[in-house]
Design an enzyme around this catalytic site. Sequence first.
Site, PDB file in Angstrom:
ATOM      1  CG  HIS A  47      43.797  37.333  35.339  1.00 56.76           C
ATOM      2  ND1 HIS A  47      44.123  38.571  34.830  1.00 56.76           N
ATOM      3  CD2 HIS A  47      43.306  37.564  36.569  1.00 56.76           C
ATOM      4  CE1 HIS A  47      43.845  39.505  35.721  1.00 56.76           C
ATOM      5  NE2 HIS A  47      43.358  38.925  36.790  1.00 56.76           N
ATOM      6  CG  ASP A  61      46.065  38.909  32.072  1.00 54.99           C
ATOM      7  OD1 ASP A  61      45.078  38.188  32.267  1.00 54.99           O
ATOM      8  OD2 ASP A  61      46.298  39.948  32.735  1.00 54.99           O
TER       9      ASP A  61
END
Length: 494
Positions: free
Chosen positions: A29, A133
């Site tokens: 990520h 995120d």
Amino acid sequence: GPGDADDDIGRRTHAAAHFVFVPLMAQGHLIPAVDTALLLATHGAVCTIAGTRATAARVRPTVDSARQSGLTVWLVEFPLDYAEAGLPEGVDNGDNVPVEHMRSYLDAVALLRSPIESYLRAHAPYPTCVVSDFCHPWTTVLASNLGVPRLSFFSMCAFCLLCQHNVERFNAYEGVADDNEPVVVPGLEKTFLVTRAQAPGCFFRGSPAWEEFADYTERAQAEADGVIMNTFEEMEPEYVAGYAAAKKMKIWTVGPVSLYHQLGDGATLAARGNATAIDADECLRWLDGKEPDSVVYVSFGSIARADAKQAMELGLGLEASGHPFVWVLRNAHEYDEAVRSFLDELEARVAGRGLLIRGWAPQVLILSHVAVGGFVTHCGWNSTLEAVAAGLPVVTWPHFSDQFLNQKMAVEVLDIGVSVGVTEPLMYRKEVKEIGVGRGVVEEGVRSVMGGGVEAEERRRRARALAAKARAAVQEGGSSHGNLLDLASRFRAA
Ligand code: UDP
């Protein structure tokens, strides 16, 4: 290139967009989020990346070198309160958080909201947009306190997200008792079969705490002002459009973001995401000695691991394939004496033909080398897209989460992959069955992707054509390039 930002310096100091990135602290990520921030900065935006300490350390060299080349990117680190969160000291990243602590780890990171907010209020320029995120639902509060819009960041492909969405939206598993019974993904033109084991939904909905987190995340996603996705329009136009329509949400596709590094120097690329366990120059020299397209690169990303028995089968399969290989063993230090000596002996037998990297590899540097001709991958989305960007056919070996749908993307949508035939997750389940992939299957997979023959040639041609499209997408006039420009101008300061 990075130098372009200098021409924009006047505009930038007046009204540049200021994106605040809050990545999930896991390499899969974090890395694409950092690349995206750097790409936005090349288009004149200002970016602040908020991170925990040890995680920030992994990407600091990349961010520092971008700043030296004239980009306005800051990396700000915040300490985690381990005691408050009931976490073992030092647990800081997806690759070192034990799964039983994952949920409290996410809570601990949520405690950073207030320090991040204070920092942003105290340091000009004021932010204009939060890029979070999708695993950080608490950033809805951060953005609304700051009075700025919030975009959700996905390092996943639209195909995977749309499949998951449709399976849930149309209750595809209703009445299906067996986790391994294939069902058709509803609402798509082409037929794709999935099982609940392969595509259970975004989070392990195994416990009340996870249920609650999944719901919170879904609500936060619905409230987002848009989505930034590491994929590109030309690769999956119908799925990008389909997901945008299903979620009634604007999507900016900005990938493949790994191509940011083609703008910079080799040193920056080698340092991408972590300190490497091998000297980058040594690695390149090794590859320089090999024929074009002859080497197969083998890695399972930053989290997945092969257990002792599986590692040995994999090694023997690579040896038997006869092809040169680079094999990354991120967890080599966890193996017992027997496996370690097995690996040492294997290494001696294949000396000159096989390169073992025990730890972090400069993956994109390796994939970009002309000697590399194929990739045995766990199908993490970043790795899959990095293979696409490098024009490489893949042998697919999914382990968990979205990797099964990414495999489907590579094999059935893009037709650039050969599967080793894993049908159920190999990690993060209550009961993991022994589903070994034997040396014969490894050998066969490698041979079919790396060997000659019409099928292999055509697969390689498709992979190359896709890479050309990927490069076009990030160049001037390309779709991802245009979307980055749009983001940088749309979220400018008033
Ligand atoms: N990566 C790397 N070296 C390694 C292992 C991973 O550079 O030794 C990078 C890889 O290039 C990718 C990311 O780490 O950008 C892994 O993300 P992916 O989505 O492929 O898998 P995950 O680690 O999330 O399972």
